[in-house]
Design a protein around this motif. Structure first.
Motif, PDB file in Angstrom:
ATOM      1  N   ALA A  43      12.220  14.069  10.382  1.00 46.27           N
ATOM      2  CA  ALA A  43      11.387  15.263  10.573  1.00 46.27           C
ATOM      3  C   ALA A  43      10.581  15.576   9.318  1.00 46.27           C
ATOM      4  O   ALA A  43       9.401  15.954   9.403  1.00 46.27           O
ATOM      5  N   VAL A  44      11.166  15.382   8.161  1.00 48.39           N
ATOM      6  CA  VAL A  44      10.450  15.612   6.897  1.00 48.39           C
ATOM      7  C   VAL A  44       9.327  14.598   6.739  1.00 48.39           C
ATOM      8  O   VAL A  44       8.182  14.959   6.433  1.00 48.39           O
ATOM      9  N   PHE A  45       9.627  13.325   6.958  1.00 48.94           N
ATOM     10  CA  PHE A  45       8.602  12.284   6.815  1.00 48.94           C
ATOM     11  C   PHE A  45       7.482  12.475   7.830  1.00 48.94           C
ATOM     12  O   PHE A  45       6.309  12.294   7.519  1.00 48.94           O
ATOM     13  N   ARG A  46       7.843  12.855   9.044  1.00 50.49           N
ATOM     14  CA  ARG A  46       6.844  13.072  10.083  1.00 50.49           C
ATOM     15  C   ARG A  46       5.965  14.278   9.735  1.00 50.49           C
ATOM     16  O   ARG A  46       4.746  14.223   9.900  1.00 50.49           O
ATOM     17  N   ALA A  47       6.571  15.338   9.244  1.00 47.80           N
ATOM     18  CA  ALA A  47       5.799  16.523   8.865  1.00 47.80           C
ATOM     19  C   ALA A  47       4.809  16.198   7.748  1.00 47.80           C
ATOM     20  O   ALA A  47       3.669  16.673   7.755  1.00 47.80           O
ATOM     21  N   ARG A  48       5.218  15.374   6.813  1.00 48.25           N
ATOM     22  CA  ARG A  48       4.309  14.961   5.734  1.00 48.25           C
ATOM     23  C   ARG A  48       3.152  14.136   6.284  1.00 48.25           C
ATOM     24  O   ARG A  48       2.009  14.293   5.859  1.00 48.25           O
ATOM     25  N   ALA A  49       3.450  13.254   7.216  1.00 49.51           N
ATOM     26  CA  ALA A  49       2.388  12.452   7.833  1.00 49.51           C
ATOM     27  C   ALA A  49       1.434  13.345   8.611  1.00 49.51           C
ATOM     28  O   ALA A  49       0.206  13.168   8.539  1.00 49.51           O
ATOM     29  N   GLU A  50       1.972  14.303   9.334  1.00 52.90           N
ATOM     30  CA  GLU A  50       1.125  15.211  10.110  1.00 52.90           C
ATOM     31  C   GLU A  50       0.252  16.073   9.199  1.00 52.90           C
ATOM     32  O   GLU A  50      -0.918  16.308   9.494  1.00 52.90           O
ATOM     33  N   MET A  51       0.804  16.514   8.076  1.00 51.68           N
ATOM     34  CA  MET A  51       0.017  17.293   7.126  1.00 51.68           C
ATOM     35  C   MET A  51      -1.137  16.443   6.587  1.00 51.68           C
ATOM     36  O   MET A  51      -2.268  16.910   6.470  1.00 51.68           O
ATOM     37  N   LYS A  52      -0.870  15.193   6.319  1.00 53.42           N
ATOM     38  CA  LYS A  52      -1.900  14.263   5.853  1.00 53.42           C
ATOM     39  C   LYS A  52      -2.985  14.104   6.921  1.00 53.42           C
ATOM     40  O   LYS A  52      -4.172  14.090   6.612  1.00 53.42           O
ATOM     41  N   MET A  53      -2.567  13.980   8.188  1.00 52.77           N
ATOM     42  CA  MET A  53      -3.531  13.850   9.274  1.00 52.77           C
ATOM     43  C   MET A  53      -4.424  15.090   9.355  1.00 52.77           C
ATOM     44  O   MET A  53      -5.655  14.970   9.429  1.00 52.77           O
ATOM     45  N   VAL A  54      -3.813  16.249   9.333  1.00 49.74           N
ATOM     46  CA  VAL A  54      -4.574  17.503   9.439  1.00 49.74           C
ATOM     47  C   VAL A  54      -5.570  17.608   8.293  1.00 49.74           C
ATOM     48  O   VAL A  54      -6.738  17.955   8.499  1.00 49.74           O
ATOM     49  N   GLN A  55      -5.139  17.287   7.090  1.00 50.17           N
ATOM     50  CA  GLN A  55      -6.027  17.357   5.924  1.00 50.17           C
ATOM     51  C   GLN A  55      -7.204  16.401   6.047  1.00 50.17           C
ATOM     52  O   GLN A  55      -8.265  16.646   5.495  1.00 50.17           O
ATOM     53  N   ALA A  56      -7.015  15.306   6.791  1.00 52.04           N
ATOM     54  CA  ALA A  56      -8.088  14.323   6.976  1.00 52.04           C
ATOM     55  C   ALA A  56      -8.891  14.585   8.245  1.00 52.04           C
ATOM     56  O   ALA A  56      -9.762  13.790   8.600  1.00 52.04           O
ATOM     57  N   GLY A  57      -8.585  15.668   8.947  1.00 57.57           N
ATOM     58  CA  GLY A  57      -9.323  15.996  10.162  1.00 57.57           C
ATOM     59  C   GLY A  57      -8.874  15.231  11.397  1.00 57.57           C
ATOM     60  O   GLY A  57      -9.611  15.121  12.372  1.00 57.57           O
ATOM     61  N   VAL A  58      -7.661  14.703  11.358  1.00 52.85           N
ATOM     62  CA  VAL A  58      -7.096  13.978  12.500  1.00 52.85           C
ATOM     63  C   VAL A  58      -6.120  14.910  13.212  1.00 52.85           C
ATOM     64  O   VAL A  58      -5.291  15.555  12.574  1.00 52.85           O
ATOM     65  N   ASP A  59      -6.215  14.981  14.525  1.00 50.16           N
ATOM     66  CA  ASP A  59      -5.349  15.847  15.316  1.00 50.16           C
ATOM     67  C   ASP A  59      -4.025  15.148  15.613  1.00 50.16           C
ATOM     68  O   ASP A  59      -3.990  14.201  16.408  1.00 50.16           O
ATOM     69  N   PRO A  60      -2.916  15.609  15.005  1.00 51.34           N
ATOM     70  CA  PRO A  60      -1.623  14.965  15.249  1.00 51.34           C
ATOM     71  C   PRO A  60      -1.207  14.983  16.719  1.00 51.34           C
ATOM     72  O   PRO A  60      -0.612  14.016  17.200  1.00 51.34           O
ATOM     73  N   ALA A  61      -1.535  16.052  17.447  1.00 57.75           N
ATOM     74  CA  ALA A  61      -1.166  16.118  18.865  1.00 57.75           C
ATOM     75  C   ALA A  61      -1.878  15.021  19.664  1.00 57.75           C
ATOM     76  O   ALA A  61      -1.293  14.422  20.571  1.00 57.75           O
ATOM     77  N   ALA A  62      -3.129  14.760  19.331  1.00 56.16           N
ATOM     78  CA  ALA A  62      -3.869  13.701  20.018  1.00 56.16           C
ATOM     79  C   ALA A  62      -3.283  12.329  19.681  1.00 56.16           C
ATOM     80  O   ALA A  62      -3.156  11.467  20.559  1.00 56.16           O
ATOM     81  N   VAL A  63      -2.912  12.128  18.419  1.00 53.91           N
ATOM     82  CA  VAL A  63      -2.295  10.863  18.018  1.00 53.91           C
ATOM     83  C   VAL A  63      -0.986  10.673  18.769  1.00 53.91           C
ATOM     84  O   VAL A  63      -0.703   9.597  19.301  1.00 53.91           O
ATOM     85  N   LYS A  64      -0.192  11.743  18.845  1.00 49.40           N
ATOM     86  CA  LYS A  64       1.097  11.682  19.528  1.00 49.40           C
ATOM     87  C   LYS A  64       0.890  11.351  21.018  1.00 49.40           C
ATOM     88  O   LYS A  64       1.627  10.536  21.577  1.00 49.40           O
ATOM     89  N   ALA A  65      -0.095  11.964  21.634  1.00 46.72           N
ATOM     90  CA  ALA A  65      -0.376  11.701  23.057  1.00 46.72           C
ATOM     91  C   ALA A  65      -0.772  10.243  23.277  1.00 46.72           C
ATOM     92  O   ALA A  65      -0.344   9.616  24.256  1.00 46.72           O
ATOM     93  N   ARG A  66      -1.585   9.699  22.385  1.00 50.96           N
ATOM     94  CA  ARG A  66      -2.005   8.297  22.517  1.00 50.96           C
ATOM     95  C   ARG A  66      -0.822   7.355  22.286  1.00 50.96           C
ATOM     96  O   ARG A  66      -0.756   6.284  22.891  1.00 50.96           O
ATOM     97  N   ALA A  67       0.105   7.765  21.398  1.00 55.93           N
ATOM     98  CA  ALA A  67       1.256   6.914  21.092  1.00 55.93           C
ATOM     99  C   ALA A  67       2.227   6.868  22.261  1.00 55.93           C
ATOM    100  O   ALA A  67       3.009   5.931  22.382  1.00 55.93           O
ATOM    101  N   GLY A  68       2.119   7.918  23.117  1.00 52.13           N
ATOM    102  CA  GLY A  68       2.880   7.982  24.353  1.00 52.13           C
ATOM    103  C   GLY A  68       4.321   7.881  24.199  1.00 52.13           C
ATOM    104  O   GLY A  68       5.157   7.556  24.875  1.00 52.13           O
TER     105      GLY A  68
END
Length: 100
Positions: free
Chosen positions: A75-100
């Motif tokens: 959960a910590v590693f994932r939260a850090r990755a998601e924070m990185k995505m948000v800072q770069a303008g990438v939507d983590p929810a969209a990435v998660k949906a595509r990852a299925g």
């Protein structure tokens, strides 16, 4: 270069890791998967492929599910990755949906 006994033990431990049937092997395998994400998190997000973005949501859950401490670390590693995505303008929810 190893003694016969050491070589046999190393091979036995490798097979144990590969079959992932013992608690120790499951723990080692989970750490192996978590380490990859830990290494990716500091890297510039521009270097991540679409597949690597998706691995944030697909690679580690099963491996960590058997241990609450590993799940918490995930959960910590994932939260850090998601924070990185948000800072770069990438939507983590969209990435998660595509990852299925």
């Amino acid at each position: 270069m190893l003694s016969v006994e050491s070589g046999e033990l190393l091979l036995e431990l490798w097979h144990e890791y590969e079959t992932c049937e013992t608690p120790e092997a499951k723990f080692a395998r989970a750490l192996d998967k978590l380490e990859v994400q830990h290494q990716y998190n500091p890297a510039d997000l521009k270097t991540w492929t679409e597949q690597e973005l998706g691995l944030v949501y697909s690679k580690m859950d099963r491996e960590c599910a058997h241990d609450s401490s590993l799940s918490a670390l995930l959960a910590v590693f994932r939260a850090r990755a998601e924070m990185k995505m948000v800072q770069a303008g990438v939507d983590p929810a969209a990435v998660k949906a595509r990852a299925g």
